[in-house]
Enzyme design. Structure first.
Site, mmCIF file in Angstrom:
data_model
loop_
_atom_site.group_PDB
_atom_site.id
_atom_site.type_symbol
_atom_site.label_atom_id
_atom_site.label_comp_id
_atom_site.label_asym_id
_atom_site.label_seq_id
_atom_site.Cartn_x
_atom_site.Cartn_y
_atom_site.Cartn_z
ATOM 1 N N HIS A 1 -8.899 45.923 -14.066
ATOM 2 C CA HIS A 1 -9.003 44.452 -13.904
ATOM 3 C C HIS A 1 -8.135 43.704 -14.452
ATOM 4 C CE1 HIS A 1 -12.755 41.081 -14.845
ATOM 5 N NE2 HIS A 1 -11.171 40.792 -14.818
ATOM 6 N N ASP B 1 -8.602 43.367 -17.951
ATOM 7 C CA ASP B 1 -8.493 41.534 -17.948
ATOM 8 C C ASP B 1 -7.130 40.579 -18.115
ATOM 9 O OD1 ASP B 1 -9.470 39.067 -16.585
ATOM 10 O OD2 ASP B 1 -10.945 38.587 -18.479
ATOM 11 N N HIS C 1 -5.202 40.184 -13.792
ATOM 12 C CA HIS C 1 -5.336 38.745 -12.487
ATOM 13 C C HIS C 1 -3.750 38.793 -12.329
ATOM 14 C CE1 HIS C 1 -9.437 37.442 -12.957
ATOM 15 N NE2 HIS C 1 -9.151 38.185 -14.309
HETATM 16 O O1 DOR Z 1 -10.368 34.305 -18.835
HETATM 17 C C1 DOR Z 1 -10.496 34.462 -17.917
HETATM 18 N N1 DOR Z 1 -9.600 34.327 -17.421
HETATM 19 N N2 DOR Z 1 -11.589 34.825 -17.607
HETATM 20 C C2 DOR Z 1 -12.085 34.878 -15.942
HETATM 21 O O2 DOR Z 1 -13.232 35.003 -15.888
HETATM 22 C C3 DOR Z 1 -10.995 34.320 -14.930
HETATM 23 C C4 DOR Z 1 -9.724 34.585 -15.863
HETATM 24 C C5 DOR Z 1 -7.972 34.072 -14.811
HETATM 25 O O3 DOR Z 1 -8.350 34.416 -13.892
HETATM 26 O O4 DOR Z 1 -7.681 33.233 -15.636
HETATM 27 ZN ZN ZN Z 2 -10.933 38.529 -15.100
#
Ligand code: DOR
Ligand code: ZN
Length: 416
Positions: free
Chosen positions: A54, A284, A56
């Protein structure tokens, strides 16, 4: 055959041994091996590379925050040799053409192996997305997310994804339980996205667990774990939900979805993780530029970086005796590889030779300006971490003593 020698975690304990590698795969694991190239790391640990299910990486569309090059470099320096990248890039990856464009944009630019998620939006044609590694559903809005609402839509996508055999990772926060309010603090943010939203979303998924391989992202509290335990669904938690909480003085730097919760929640989640009750560690990694985080609490975007610090900080907990190496290697390496169908995550014959070399005597302090993400900051400033001294990606030594020693070895993993 090339050989990597050091202390390996085999049969439940650390022992001196050698890994034999041919064409990127592990072909032998033995006490003594002779090879053409022999990397002897002495008493250092040789561990499987972490698989982060996970991240980004913001590419394409928001490359001022991160791009595939900087994000994957950050992963490499954190001992993460494979990442699965989320679809909320710009434009969002919710159709076949955008997915194909993203594959072309990132090809050849990664320092570690990677797979791409496709997002499921109301009109996504699932059968046309065979080039994605797995699917993502947002049940509640978050940064540039495309929402999937309504029971009929959820039923449809669960049925169709089930037929593909791929995993669907779910951002489990129920939209109708999210409150719009003025927010000035982490406590406000937590109140605006209460734990009930997470619990409700997980309950909505339960009926589909028999037909679809569901993975629940970033659980933020123990109540979620209780719902998920024994459900047949896999789930993740993050280093930030285990190490940070809303009582800390982080301001918008700690604003993230799902939110950081109370200190007791954090401690309970960490304890459960240490008992081996959480399927996977996922960072994340969601970098935002400092000027975006400095806009004032209400306007600051949600998300914290973490791909470089996640595995390395958890290794520091192992060194401190709070966490067993066995549990960490399961959650950070073996389980994500198994869940997402990757031939990685273990030092075993036949697996890809993704290896991380760690000197347990070399505890370091996390400093945002020394990390490799483009965003240049971390919510874990000042924490302890065991960063790798060397990293192999499919047998290629990519980083050693802080220097890059190979051309970008990363490639897209075969589709599940
Ligand atoms: O805090 C978050 N940031 N939660 C998410 O689901 C997306 C992520 C983001 O892409 O910045
Ligand atoms: Zn995420």
């Amino acid at each position: 055959m090339d050989v990597v020698e050091g202390r390996l975690f085999l049969e439940g304990r650390l022992q001196k041994a050698c890994v034999g590698i041919e064409e990127g795969r592990i072909v032998k694991v033995k006490k003594v091996l002779r090879g053409e190239e022999h990397h002897d790391f002495g008493e250092m640990l040789v561990l499987p590379g972490a698989v982060d299910p996970h991240v980004h990486f913001r590419d394409p569309g928001q490359t001022h925050k991160e791009d595939f090059s900087s994000g994957s470099l950050s992963a490499l320096f954190g001992g993460v040799t494979c990442v699965l990248d989320m679809p909320n890039t710009l434009p969002p990856v919710i159709d076949a053409q955008t997915l194909e464009e993203k594959r072309l944009v990132v090809a050849g630019r990664s320092w570690v192996d990677y797979g791409l998620f496709a997002g499921l939006a109301p009109r996504t044609k699932i059968e046309s997305m065979s080039a994605c590694h797995a699917f993502k559903v947002f049940l509640g809005s978050s940064t540039h997310s495309v929402l999937l609402q309504g029971d009929d839509e959820l039923k449809r996508v669960m049925r169709e994804v089930g037929a593909t055999g791929k995993v669907v990772s779910v951002h489990a926060e129920e939209e109708r339980l999210l409150r719009r309010m003025d927010e000035h603090s982490l406590r406000d943010h937590e109140e605006s996205r209460p734990r009930e939203a997470e619990l409700e979303a997980i309950k909505r998924l339960l009926p589909f667990r028999g037909t679809t391989r569901i993975n629940v992202c970033h659980i933020s509290c123990l109540e979620s774990l209780s719902l998920l335990r024994g459900s047949g669904m896999t789930f993740e938690t993050t280093p930030h939900h285990m190490l940070l909480d809303s009582s800390m003085d982080l301001g918008a730097w700690g604003k993230v979805n799902p939110p950081l919760r109370r200190r007791a929640d954090r401690e309970a989640l960490l304890a459960a993780f240490c008992r081996g009750e959480v399927t996977m560690l996922a960072t994340d990694h969601a970098p935002h530029a400092p000027e975006e985080k400095e806009r004032g609490f209400g306007e600051a975007p949600s998300g914290v970086p973490g791909v470089e610090t996640g595995f390395s900080m958890m290794l520091a907990l192992v060194k401190r005796g709070h966490l067993s190496l066995d549990v960490l290697l399961q959650a950070a390496c073996a389980a994500p590889a198994r869940t997402f169908g990757l031939n990685k995550g273990e030092i075993a014959v036949g697996r890809e030779a993704d290896l991380v070399v760690v000197d347990p005597r070399e505890m370091r302090t996390v400093k945002g300006r020394e990390l490799h993400s483009r965003c240049g900051w971390t919510p874990f400033e000042g924490r302890e971490a065991l960063f790798p001294r060397a990293v192999f990606v499919r047998g290629t030594l990519a980083m050693e003593e802080g220097s890059l020693v190979a051309e970008r070895p990363g490639r897209e993993v075969p589709h599940a």
